[in-house]
Motif scaffolding. Structure first.
Motif, PDB file in Angstrom:
ATOM      1  N   ARG A   1       1.551   7.364   6.575  1.00 27.29           N
ATOM      2  CA  ARG A   1       1.481   6.506   7.764  1.00 27.29           C
ATOM      3  C   ARG A   1       2.635   6.793   8.730  1.00 27.29           C
ATOM      4  O   ARG A   1       3.747   7.134   8.312  1.00 27.29           O
ATOM      5  CB  ARG A   1       1.527   5.043   7.346  1.00 27.29           C
ATOM      6  CG  ARG A   1       0.316   4.621   6.501  1.00 27.29           C
ATOM      7  CD  ARG A   1      -0.954   4.587   7.324  1.00 27.29           C
ATOM      8  NE  ARG A   1      -1.980   3.761   6.671  1.00 27.29           N
ATOM      9  CZ  ARG A   1      -3.121   3.400   7.234  1.00 27.29           C
ATOM     10  NH1 ARG A   1      -3.405   3.829   8.456  1.00 27.29           N
ATOM     11  NH2 ARG A   1      -3.992   2.634   6.590  1.00 27.29           N
TER      12      ARG A   1
ATOM     13  N   ASP B   1       0.250   4.682  13.565  1.00 28.04           N
ATOM     14  CA  ASP B   1      -0.547   3.697  12.830  1.00 28.04           C
ATOM     15  C   ASP B   1      -0.106   2.259  13.084  1.00 28.04           C
ATOM     16  O   ASP B   1      -0.905   1.325  12.985  1.00 28.04           O
ATOM     17  CB  ASP B   1      -0.441   3.990  11.326  1.00 28.04           C
ATOM     18  CG  ASP B   1      -1.050   5.332  10.968  1.00 28.04           C
ATOM     19  OD1 ASP B   1      -2.258   5.509  11.217  1.00 28.04           O
ATOM     20  OD2 ASP B   1      -0.320   6.212  10.468  1.00 28.04           O
TER      21      ASP B   1
ATOM     22  N   PRO C   1       0.826  -1.209   0.000  1.00 31.39           N
ATOM     23  CA  PRO C   1       0.000   0.000   0.000  1.00 31.39           C
ATOM     24  C   PRO C   1       0.858   1.256   0.000  1.00 31.39           C
ATOM     25  O   PRO C   1       2.053   1.204   0.279  1.00 31.39           O
ATOM     26  CB  PRO C   1      -0.773  -0.120   1.320  1.00 31.39           C
ATOM     27  CG  PRO C   1       0.189  -0.808   2.220  1.00 31.39           C
ATOM     28  CD  PRO C   1       0.902  -1.808   1.341  1.00 31.39           C
TER      29      PRO C   1
ATOM     30  N   LYS D   1      -4.421  -2.193  16.094  1.00 23.95           N
ATOM     31  CA  LYS D   1      -3.331  -1.687  15.260  1.00 23.95           C
ATOM     32  C   LYS D   1      -2.267  -2.775  15.111  1.00 23.95           C
ATOM     33  O   LYS D   1      -2.076  -3.589  16.022  1.00 23.95           O
ATOM     34  CB  LYS D   1      -2.691  -0.443  15.885  1.00 23.95           C
ATOM     35  CG  LYS D   1      -3.592   0.774  15.902  1.00 23.95           C
ATOM     36  CD  LYS D   1      -2.885   1.986  16.491  1.00 23.95           C
ATOM     37  CE  LYS D   1      -3.805   3.198  16.501  1.00 23.95           C
ATOM     38  NZ  LYS D   1      -3.137   4.393  17.100  1.00 23.95           N
TER      39      LYS D   1
ATOM     40  N   GLN E   1      -5.564  -3.631   6.517  1.00 23.17           N
ATOM     41  CA  GLN E   1      -6.499  -2.832   7.314  1.00 23.17           C
ATOM     42  C   GLN E   1      -7.287  -1.876   6.439  1.00 23.17           C
ATOM     43  O   GLN E   1      -8.513  -1.764   6.554  1.00 23.17           O
ATOM     44  CB  GLN E   1      -5.705  -2.058   8.376  1.00 23.17           C
ATOM     45  CG  GLN E   1      -6.548  -1.240   9.334  1.00 23.17           C
ATOM     46  CD  GLN E   1      -5.681  -0.386  10.241  1.00 23.17           C
ATOM     47  OE1 GLN E   1      -4.840   0.381   9.761  1.00 23.17           O
ATOM     48  NE2 GLN E   1      -5.856  -0.523  11.548  1.00 23.17           N
ATOM     49  N   LYS E   2      -6.606  -1.208   5.501  1.00 24.10           N
ATOM     50  CA  LYS E   2      -7.289  -0.274   4.604  1.00 24.10           C
ATOM     51  C   LYS E   2      -8.289  -1.021   3.725  1.00 24.10           C
ATOM     52  O   LYS E   2      -9.429  -0.582   3.508  1.00 24.10           O
ATOM     53  CB  LYS E   2      -6.279   0.462   3.725  1.00 24.10           C
ATOM     54  CG  LYS E   2      -6.926   1.449   2.764  1.00 24.10           C
ATOM     55  CD  LYS E   2      -5.913   2.185   1.924  1.00 24.10           C
ATOM     56  CE  LYS E   2      -6.606   3.164   0.965  1.00 24.10           C
ATOM     57  NZ  LYS E   2      -5.632   3.882   0.112  1.00 24.10           N
ATOM     58  N   GLN E   3      -7.885  -2.206   3.243  1.00 21.39           N
ATOM     59  CA  GLN E   3      -8.770  -3.014   2.401  1.00 21.39           C
ATOM     60  C   GLN E   3     -10.021  -3.408   3.166  1.00 21.39           C
ATOM     61  O   GLN E   3     -11.145  -3.306   2.669  1.00 21.39           O
ATOM     62  CB  GLN E   3      -8.034  -4.273   1.933  1.00 21.39           C
ATOM     63  CG  GLN E   3      -8.882  -5.227   1.098  1.00 21.39           C
ATOM     64  CD  GLN E   3      -8.182  -6.560   0.855  1.00 21.39           C
ATOM     65  OE1 GLN E   3      -6.990  -6.726   1.156  1.00 21.39           O
ATOM     66  NE2 GLN E   3      -8.904  -7.517   0.326  1.00 21.39           N
TER      67      GLN E   3
ATOM     68  N   TYR F   1     -11.422  -1.958   5.782  1.00 21.71           N
ATOM     69  CA  TYR F   1     -12.289  -0.833   6.147  1.00 21.71           C
ATOM     70  C   TYR F   1     -12.853  -0.100   4.939  1.00 21.71           C
ATOM     71  O   TYR F   1     -13.776   0.708   5.067  1.00 21.71           O
ATOM     72  CB  TYR F   1     -11.539   0.133   7.065  1.00 21.71           C
ATOM     73  CG  TYR F   1     -11.329  -0.431   8.443  1.00 21.71           C
ATOM     74  CD1 TYR F   1     -10.056  -0.506   9.005  1.00 21.71           C
ATOM     75  CD2 TYR F   1     -12.408  -0.921   9.183  1.00 21.71           C
ATOM     76  CE1 TYR F   1      -9.868  -1.048  10.273  1.00 21.71           C
ATOM     77  CE2 TYR F   1     -12.225  -1.447  10.456  1.00 21.71           C
ATOM     78  CZ  TYR F   1     -10.952  -1.516  10.984  1.00 21.71           C
ATOM     79  OH  TYR F   1     -10.773  -2.051  12.239  1.00 21.71           O
ATOM     80  N   SER F   2     -12.333  -0.388   3.735  1.00 22.73           N
ATOM     81  CA  SER F   2     -12.852   0.304   2.550  1.00 22.73           C
ATOM     82  C   SER F   2     -13.660  -0.633   1.655  1.00 22.73           C
ATOM     83  O   SER F   2     -14.332  -0.195   0.747  1.00 22.73           O
ATOM     84  CB  SER F   2     -11.683   0.888   1.731  1.00 22.73           C
ATOM     85  OG  SER F   2     -10.827  -0.159   1.272  1.00 22.73           O
TER      86      SER F   2
ATOM     87  N   LEU G   1      -1.070  -2.789   7.358  1.00 23.57           N
ATOM     88  CA  LEU G   1      -1.782  -1.525   7.142  1.00 23.57           C
ATOM     89  C   LEU G   1      -2.533  -1.552   5.814  1.00 23.57           C
ATOM     90  O   LEU G   1      -3.630  -1.003   5.685  1.00 23.57           O
ATOM     91  CB  LEU G   1      -0.811  -0.354   7.179  1.00 23.57           C
ATOM     92  CG  LEU G   1      -0.240  -0.036   8.564  1.00 23.57           C
ATOM     93  CD1 LEU G   1       0.835   1.039   8.452  1.00 23.57           C
ATOM     94  CD2 LEU G   1      -1.347   0.391   9.526  1.00 23.57           C
ATOM     95  N   GLY G   2      -1.948  -2.237   4.822  1.00 18.19           N
ATOM     96  CA  GLY G   2      -2.635  -2.400   3.551  1.00 18.19           C
ATOM     97  C   GLY G   2      -3.890  -3.232   3.697  1.00 18.19           C
ATOM     98  O   GLY G   2      -4.944  -2.899   3.159  1.00 18.19           O
TER      99      GLY G   2
END
Ligand SMILES: Nc1c(NC[C@H](O)[C@H](O)[C@H](O)CO)[nH]c(=O)[nH]c1=O
Ligand SMILES: CC(=O)[C@@H](O)COP(=O)(O)O
Length: 168
Positions: A22, A82, A17, A118, A159-161, A163-164, A156-157
């Motif tokens: 971050r 993060d 990501p 996290k 996590q973004k996936q 939540y989006s 983190l990548g």
């Protein structure tokens, strides 16, 4: 997979990501500092290599690996952090002390990650001797710090996936 079979510094970077925004905390145990400094350098360099800004990385030092859990909680509870990378090296001694430390840290870091939602990365070497440690801190098996940093980025990548993601 044992380090003998998978180099700690070789990983798939095809779907990383954007981490330009971050912020990361890297915690470093002072025990076995010749090893942990190499782990830190590997983690720091890997974060920079894959897009993290230098002023988005904060370092914290702890007396020993046992203290990584509490220090990780302090950083992970900050809104402007993060992910946390916890680095240490617990070399087997004459007694069972290393077992207690290792178990406490592994469980402690897991608890922090679940409490804060996290990534809190277990970058702690648990070798039988100094040579095994050196082999995993930039030696023949790569650098555990590299692995810890890329793991933080990948999480983190994900996590973004998560939540989006929207079902159609
Ligand atoms: N023997 C090692 C330690 N021991 C110290 C503990 O981590 C802790 O700081 C102490 O028990 C006080 O709470 N720490 C390491 O990181 N590595 C070791 O090999
Ligand atoms: C785990 C360690 O290396 C340190 O706490 C010393 O261990 P020991 O007293 O078992 O040699």
């Amino acid at each position: 997979m044992a380090s003998e079979l998978k180099n700690l510094s070789v990983f798939d970077t095809s779907e990383l990501p954007d981490v330009g925004h971050r912020r990361f905390a890297i915690l470093v145990s002072e025990w076995n500092s010749d090893v942990t400094e190499a782990l830190y350098q590997g983690a720091y360099d890997t974060l920079i290599q894959y897009g993290v800004k230098p002023d988005h990385i904060v370092r914290g030092n702890v007396p020993g690996s046992y203290e990584l859990s509490l220090a990780s909680l302090w950083f992970a509870q900050r809104d402007d952090i993060d992910a946390v990378i916890a680095l240490g090296c617990v070399i087997q001694g004459e007694t069972k002390h290393n077992d207690y430390i290792n178990n406490a840290v592994a469980q402690g870091l897991t608890n922090v990650s679940l409490k804060t939602s996290k990534p809190v990365i277990f970058g702690v070497l648990t070798p039988n001797d100094q040579q095994q440690a050196l082999d995993r801190a930039g030696g023949k098996h790569g650098n555990k710090g590299d692995e810890a940093a890329i793991t933080a980025i990948k999480m983190l990548g994900l996590q973004k996936q998560v939540y989006s993601f929207q079902f159609k």
